[in-house]
Scaffold this active site. Sequence first.
Site, short mmCIF file in Angstrom:
data_model
loop_
_atom_site.label_atom_id
_atom_site.label_comp_id
_atom_site.label_asym_id
_atom_site.label_seq_id
_atom_site.Cartn_x
_atom_site.Cartn_y
_atom_site.Cartn_z
N THR A 185 0.86 -1.18 0.00
CA THR A 185 0.00 0.00 0.00
C THR A 185 0.89 1.23 0.00
O THR A 185 1.92 1.26 0.68
CB THR A 185 -0.89 0.08 1.25
OG1 THR A 185 -0.04 0.06 2.39
CG2 THR A 185 -1.85 -1.06 1.32
N GLU A 330 -6.03 -3.49 0.74
CA GLU A 330 -6.22 -4.50 1.78
C GLU A 330 -7.48 -5.34 1.55
O GLU A 330 -7.71 -6.32 2.24
CB GLU A 330 -6.35 -3.82 3.16
CG GLU A 330 -5.05 -3.26 3.73
CD GLU A 330 -4.77 -1.84 3.26
OE1 GLU A 330 -5.33 -1.43 2.22
OE2 GLU A 330 -3.98 -1.14 3.92
N LYS A 439 -11.35 19.14 12.14
CA LYS A 439 -12.02 19.19 13.44
C LYS A 439 -12.11 20.65 13.87
O LYS A 439 -11.15 21.24 14.32
CB LYS A 439 -11.27 18.35 14.46
CG LYS A 439 -11.23 16.90 14.01
CD LYS A 439 -10.67 15.98 15.07
CE LYS A 439 -10.71 14.56 14.56
NZ LYS A 439 -9.54 14.18 13.76
N TRP A 444 -17.07 18.03 13.20
CA TRP A 444 -16.27 17.50 12.10
C TRP A 444 -16.76 18.07 10.78
O TRP A 444 -17.94 18.06 10.49
CB TRP A 444 -16.36 15.98 12.05
CG TRP A 444 -15.58 15.30 13.12
CD1 TRP A 444 -15.08 15.86 14.25
CD2 TRP A 444 -15.22 13.91 13.17
NE1 TRP A 444 -14.42 14.92 14.99
CE2 TRP A 444 -14.50 13.71 14.36
CE3 TRP A 444 -15.43 12.82 12.32
CZ2 TRP A 444 -13.99 12.47 14.74
CZ3 TRP A 444 -14.93 11.58 12.69
CH2 TRP A 444 -14.20 11.41 13.89
#
Length: 540
Positions: A185, A330, A439, A444
Amino acid sequence: MKGLIQDQPLLISSLISYAGLYHGEVEIVSRTVEGPIHRYGYREVQRRSRQVAEALLSLGVKPGDRIATLAWNGFRHLELYFGISGLGAVLHTINPRLFPEQIVYIANHAEDIYLFLDLTFVPQVESIAQELKSVKGFVVMTDEEHMPRTSLPRVMCYESLIGEQKGEYAWPKFDEQTASSLCYTSGTTGNPKGVLYSHRSTVLHSYCVCSVDGLGLSGSDTVMPIVPMFHANAWGNPYGAAMCGAKMVFPGEKMDGQSIFELLDQEKVTLTLAVPTVWLMLLQYLRETGRKLPFLKRVVIGGSAPPKSMIRTFEEEYGVQVYHGWGMTEMSPLGTVGNLKLKHQGLPYEERMNIKSKQGRAIYGVDLKIVDAQGNELARDGKAFGPLLVRGPWIASGYFKGEGGGIIDDEGWFDTGDVATLDPDGYMQITDRAKDVIKSGGEWISSIDLENDVMGHPGVAEAAVIGVPHPKWDERPLLLVVRNEGVEISKEELLDYLRKRVAKWQVPDDVVFVDELPHTATGKLLKSKLREDYKNFKLP
Ligand code: AMP
């Protein structure tokens, strides 16, 4: 009591055996690095991948050994897919867009013993060859006529190497859990980590590629994976295409709008897959030339979120259905695909668009859930959002050589690093990468939502939103924009555009116009670099 059904291992070699036998004439078309278009059928792929296996065995390769490739999407790469894994060795696809030091790290970490490379990458590999500690030899994927003068030590020519072999190798049977391929990755932090697929996971994932609510690939398709074979196995398409006998088209190294259009048109491609940046180039070419896409039926967009305007353009202007997909290296990589359900068929277009622009719907084989900070499962109501966890038979249980420690919990859940909502029908929407969420004063703000909105402005070619430190609110959003060529737009105009679309407190504090934005080796915005570059930025 056990069932009385044969215990046949699910092996990658069975895919090419099937395609060679029943779809022997179906074409694999490749734009070669050498220039010409190459074409042949699955029967030849089967024979030549056997030759690859025989050649590797003659070089002393044993089951479990890692054999690396640095190559574009093309027929020789396909032969390596089947030849290497088929004999029980591990195909290690390296992303050539990584920095040289990352390639050295990855090849040494994997302990690759041979490296197969396209002509394009000869200079790149020459410069690092001495540092590749385990590599016993380099195979240039070309014929004698095109072999370059090179300083590479222990170098071989692909066609000569396999040309000496008979191509009669009988694929061996072994445990389906055996490792088949390895893909690192391109993590934005720390060293890359290896995801080690198995024969079983690959074959199961191929069924998903070929299922109607998966990618829907079938024997009546011509598929062109533009997503590279070094990026999560081209999203599983080379295996899936062999499983159903689909005609396959490989674009090689040319991914500009014109080159892609030529192949789509000349080869009558019906299904094609790539990340949004590739589609931006194609759509721009179509706009400039007035060309159409009469043969193309479906486009799969994944890897990062496509702007709504892109989905709309494909569907409304070109009559091509868009499937928005989400996944990860993954996850082999398929996680969700944006097919509509029966109940959505009669909905007004706008409502269908809203569903389609989500990251897709849960597919059989991938369990999904979202959790809160304490790990408690959140409601599947399309509103609650939190870290997205996954598990299933084609999802990684750990990284190669245990890097990064344990990555799944006691119940097998893997934290994707994405933050998402899930609705009752299983549609998932990413609100952000956990690391990229802004944030602001305890709330958020989704950088992806803002980017998506800004991208709807005709003057914007690309946009990124990052959080920059703020004395009162902790973080506030900063918008970085690449303007479309020749278009004048002002900061105020863009902010006004956003004020009409998002809550007031989510509107970025400032806009910076830039010439380009940094990307990772797989084409995603490199926000860690932007955050670093703008960490001292003074907001107004
Ligand atoms: P990779 O392993 O390089 O394929 O990266 C996987 C990550 O890419 C995911 O965890 C997501 O953050 C991102 N990603 C993949 N597909 C999408 C999508 N359709 N929309 C938004 N982000 C995506």
